[in-house]
Design a protein around this motif. Structure first.
Motif, PDB file in Angstrom:
ATOM      1  N   GLY A 106       0.811  -1.211   0.000  1.00 30.60           N
ATOM      2  CA  GLY A 106       0.000   0.000   0.000  1.00 30.60           C
ATOM      3  C   GLY A 106       0.844   1.260   0.000  1.00 30.60           C
ATOM      4  O   GLY A 106       2.069   1.217   0.062  1.00 30.60           O
ATOM      5  N   ALA A 107       0.156   2.389  -0.071  1.00 36.96           N
ATOM      6  CA  ALA A 107       0.830   3.680  -0.035  1.00 36.96           C
ATOM      7  C   ALA A 107       1.526   3.858   1.311  1.00 36.96           C
ATOM      8  O   ALA A 107       1.067   3.334   2.328  1.00 36.96           O
ATOM      9  CB  ALA A 107      -0.186   4.788  -0.252  1.00 36.96           C
ATOM     10  N   GLN A 108       2.642   4.587   1.299  1.00 34.14           N
ATOM     11  CA  GLN A 108       3.443   4.739   2.519  1.00 34.14           C
ATOM     12  C   GLN A 108       3.820   6.188   2.774  1.00 34.14           C
ATOM     13  O   GLN A 108       3.878   7.003   1.855  1.00 34.14           O
ATOM     14  CB  GLN A 108       4.737   3.934   2.410  1.00 34.14           C
ATOM     15  N   ARG A 109       4.078   6.467   4.020  1.00 33.64           N
ATOM     16  CA  ARG A 109       4.667   7.732   4.451  1.00 33.64           C
ATOM     17  C   ARG A 109       5.735   7.373   5.479  1.00 33.64           C
ATOM     18  O   ARG A 109       5.633   6.358   6.162  1.00 33.64           O
ATOM     19  CB  ARG A 109       3.649   8.642   5.135  1.00 33.64           C
ATOM     20  N   HIS A 110       6.751   8.208   5.580  1.00 32.01           N
ATOM     21  CA  HIS A 110       7.780   8.018   6.593  1.00 32.01           C
ATOM     22  C   HIS A 110       7.770   9.208   7.537  1.00 32.01           C
ATOM     23  O   HIS A 110       7.617  10.353   7.106  1.00 32.01           O
ATOM     24  CB  HIS A 110       9.168   7.877   5.949  1.00 32.01           C
ATOM     25  N   VAL A 111       7.902   8.908   8.809  1.00 32.54           N
ATOM     26  CA  VAL A 111       7.934   9.934   9.849  1.00 32.54           C
ATOM     27  C   VAL A 111       9.158   9.670  10.717  1.00 32.54           C
ATOM     28  O   VAL A 111       9.420   8.527  11.087  1.00 32.54           O
ATOM     29  CB  VAL A 111       6.657   9.889  10.728  1.00 32.54           C
ATOM     30  N   THR A 112       9.908  10.718  11.020  1.00 32.57           N
ATOM     31  CA  THR A 112      11.051  10.600  11.912  1.00 32.57           C
ATOM     32  C   THR A 112      10.700  11.242  13.249  1.00 32.57           C
ATOM     33  O   THR A 112      10.312  12.404  13.303  1.00 32.57           O
ATOM     34  CB  THR A 112      12.301  11.280  11.313  1.00 32.57           C
ATOM     35  N   LEU A 113      10.822  10.449  14.304  1.00 36.13           N
ATOM     36  CA  LEU A 113      10.595  10.944  15.657  1.00 36.13           C
ATOM     37  C   LEU A 113      11.930  11.054  16.374  1.00 36.13           C
ATOM     38  O   LEU A 113      12.768  10.166  16.248  1.00 36.13           O
ATOM     39  CB  LEU A 113       9.692   9.995  16.447  1.00 36.13           C
ATOM     40  N   VAL A 114      12.105  12.129  17.113  1.00 38.60           N
ATOM     41  CA  VAL A 114      13.308  12.308  17.916  1.00 38.60           C
ATOM     42  C   VAL A 114      12.885  12.241  19.378  1.00 38.60           C
ATOM     43  O   VAL A 114      12.248  13.160  19.899  1.00 38.60           O
ATOM     44  CB  VAL A 114      14.011  13.641  17.603  1.00 38.60           C
ATOM     45  N   VAL A 115      13.223  11.128  20.016  1.00 41.94           N
ATOM     46  CA  VAL A 115      12.888  10.925  21.425  1.00 41.94           C
ATOM     47  C   VAL A 115      13.970  11.609  22.257  1.00 41.94           C
ATOM     48  O   VAL A 115      15.149  11.275  22.126  1.00 41.94           O
ATOM     49  CB  VAL A 115      12.805   9.419  21.760  1.00 41.94           C
ATOM     50  N   PRO A 116      13.597  12.590  23.097  1.00 35.84           N
ATOM     51  CA  PRO A 116      14.613  13.351  23.840  1.00 35.84           C
ATOM     52  C   PRO A 116      15.371  12.492  24.849  1.00 35.84           C
ATOM     53  O   PRO A 116      14.783  11.673  25.553  1.00 35.84           O
ATOM     54  CB  PRO A 116      13.814  14.450  24.543  1.00 35.84           C
ATOM     55  N   SER A 117      16.681  12.700  24.873  1.00 35.36           N
ATOM     56  CA  SER A 117      17.511  11.958  25.821  1.00 35.36           C
ATOM     57  C   SER A 117      17.789  12.770  27.074  1.00 35.36           C
ATOM     58  O   SER A 117      18.399  12.273  28.006  1.00 35.36           O
ATOM     59  CB  SER A 117      18.827  11.554  25.158  1.00 35.36           C
ATOM     60  N   GLY A 118      17.332  13.993  27.100  1.00 31.19           N
ATOM     61  CA  GLY A 118      17.532  14.859  28.258  1.00 31.19           C
ATOM     62  C   GLY A 118      18.493  15.987  27.949  1.00 31.19           C
ATOM     63  O   GLY A 118      19.471  15.797  27.240  1.00 31.19           O
ATOM     64  N   SER A 119      18.185  17.155  28.436  1.00 33.60           N
ATOM     65  CA  SER A 119      19.033  18.327  28.252  1.00 33.60           C
ATOM     66  C   SER A 119      18.660  19.334  29.333  1.00 33.60           C
ATOM     67  O   SER A 119      17.835  19.056  30.204  1.00 33.60           O
ATOM     68  CB  SER A 119      18.817  18.927  26.858  1.00 33.60           C
ATOM     69  N   TRP A 120      19.226  20.513  29.246  1.00 30.06           N
ATOM     70  CA  TRP A 120      18.870  21.559  30.200  1.00 30.06           C
ATOM     71  C   TRP A 120      17.454  22.053  29.953  1.00 30.06           C
ATOM     72  O   TRP A 120      16.824  22.622  30.825  1.00 30.06           O
ATOM     73  CB  TRP A 120      19.843  22.738  30.095  1.00 30.06           C
ATOM     74  N   ARG A 121      16.944  21.829  28.708  1.00 30.16           N
ATOM     75  CA  ARG A 121      15.613  22.332  28.368  1.00 30.16           C
ATOM     76  C   ARG A 121      14.501  21.298  28.502  1.00 30.16           C
ATOM     77  O   ARG A 121      13.347  21.673  28.620  1.00 30.16           O
ATOM     78  CB  ARG A 121      15.618  22.867  26.944  1.00 30.16           C
ATOM     79  N   ALA A 122      14.820  20.021  28.403  1.00 26.37           N
ATOM     80  CA  ALA A 122      13.774  18.990  28.453  1.00 26.37           C
ATOM     81  C   ALA A 122      14.264  17.782  29.234  1.00 26.37           C
ATOM     82  O   ALA A 122      15.442  17.427  29.162  1.00 26.37           O
ATOM     83  CB  ALA A 122      13.378  18.576  27.044  1.00 26.37           C
ATOM     84  N   ALA A 123      13.355  17.154  29.942  1.00 24.61           N
ATOM     85  CA  ALA A 123      13.691  15.931  30.677  1.00 24.61           C
ATOM     86  C   ALA A 123      13.866  14.794  29.673  1.00 24.61           C
ATOM     87  O   ALA A 123      13.263  14.788  28.604  1.00 24.61           O
ATOM     88  CB  ALA A 123      12.579  15.600  31.665  1.00 24.61           C
ATOM     89  N   GLY A 124      14.685  13.840  30.009  1.00 21.68           N
ATOM     90  CA  GLY A 124      14.926  12.710  29.132  1.00 21.68           C
ATOM     91  C   GLY A 124      13.788  11.706  29.178  1.00 21.68           C
ATOM     92  O   GLY A 124      13.065  11.595  30.170  1.00 21.68           O
ATOM     93  N   VAL A 125      13.625  10.963  28.083  1.00 15.50           N
ATOM     94  CA  VAL A 125      12.630   9.902  27.993  1.00 15.50           C
ATOM     95  C   VAL A 125      13.389   8.592  27.910  1.00 15.50           C
ATOM     96  O   VAL A 125      14.214   8.401  27.017  1.00 15.50           O
ATOM     97  CB  VAL A 125      11.729  10.092  26.753  1.00 15.50           C
TER      98      VAL A 125
END
Length: 153
Positions: A61-80
């Protein structure tokens, strides 16, 4: 000597107020990031479902690709530490934050099926393939990890 002691006490008091606020802001930033990833997946699934027709079983079937960036943690965001993706009527993302909390975001949309019932991702970049398929219930978007070798166009 008294000035030094008072300066140290003041510094500790300021840090005691600032650090919890910074942790809360990092957790909020991660919540927003998880929500935007859920929106991105749901939007791609909806666009694919609206623009294409499902193919019979056994036909790609038809396809789409999506890239997700799961945060590893920084001063601005908590890590997942892990991100779980589930399907249903739309998509659900459940992120386990390294600080111990869990963030769950569900976004409605077309019927979604995740390969293996759920997909668990760690921190970093992940490329996902969304495919429009057909089953006994009608059209369904299938989400799976995209192959990363050089044979994929």
């Amino acid at each position: 000597m008294i000035r030094i002691v008072l300066s140290c006490l003041l510094a500790v008091a300021i840090a005691g107020v600032a650090f919890p606020a910074a942790d809360a802001a990092r957790a909020d930033a991660t919540t927003v990031k998880v929500g935007s990833m859920a929106d991105e997946l749901a939007h791609a699934a909806t666009a694919l479902s609206n623009a294409e027709d499902p193919t019979p079983a056994g036909v790609a079937g038809a396809q789409r690709h999506v890239t997700l960036v799961v945060p590893s943690g920084s001063w601005r965001a908590a890590g997942v530490s892990r991100l779980a993706i589930r399907g249903g009527d739309g998509v659900e993302l459940a992120a386990t934050v390294t600080s111990g909390g869990t963030v769950v975001r569900r976004v409605g949309g077309p019927r979604v099926r995740v390969v293996g019932d759920r997909l668990v991702l760690g921190p970093g970049r992940h490329r996902l393939k969304l495919t429009l398929a057909s089953d006994t219930g009608g059209a369904v978007i299938v989400i799976e990890p995209a192959r990363t070798d050089s044979t994929v166009a």
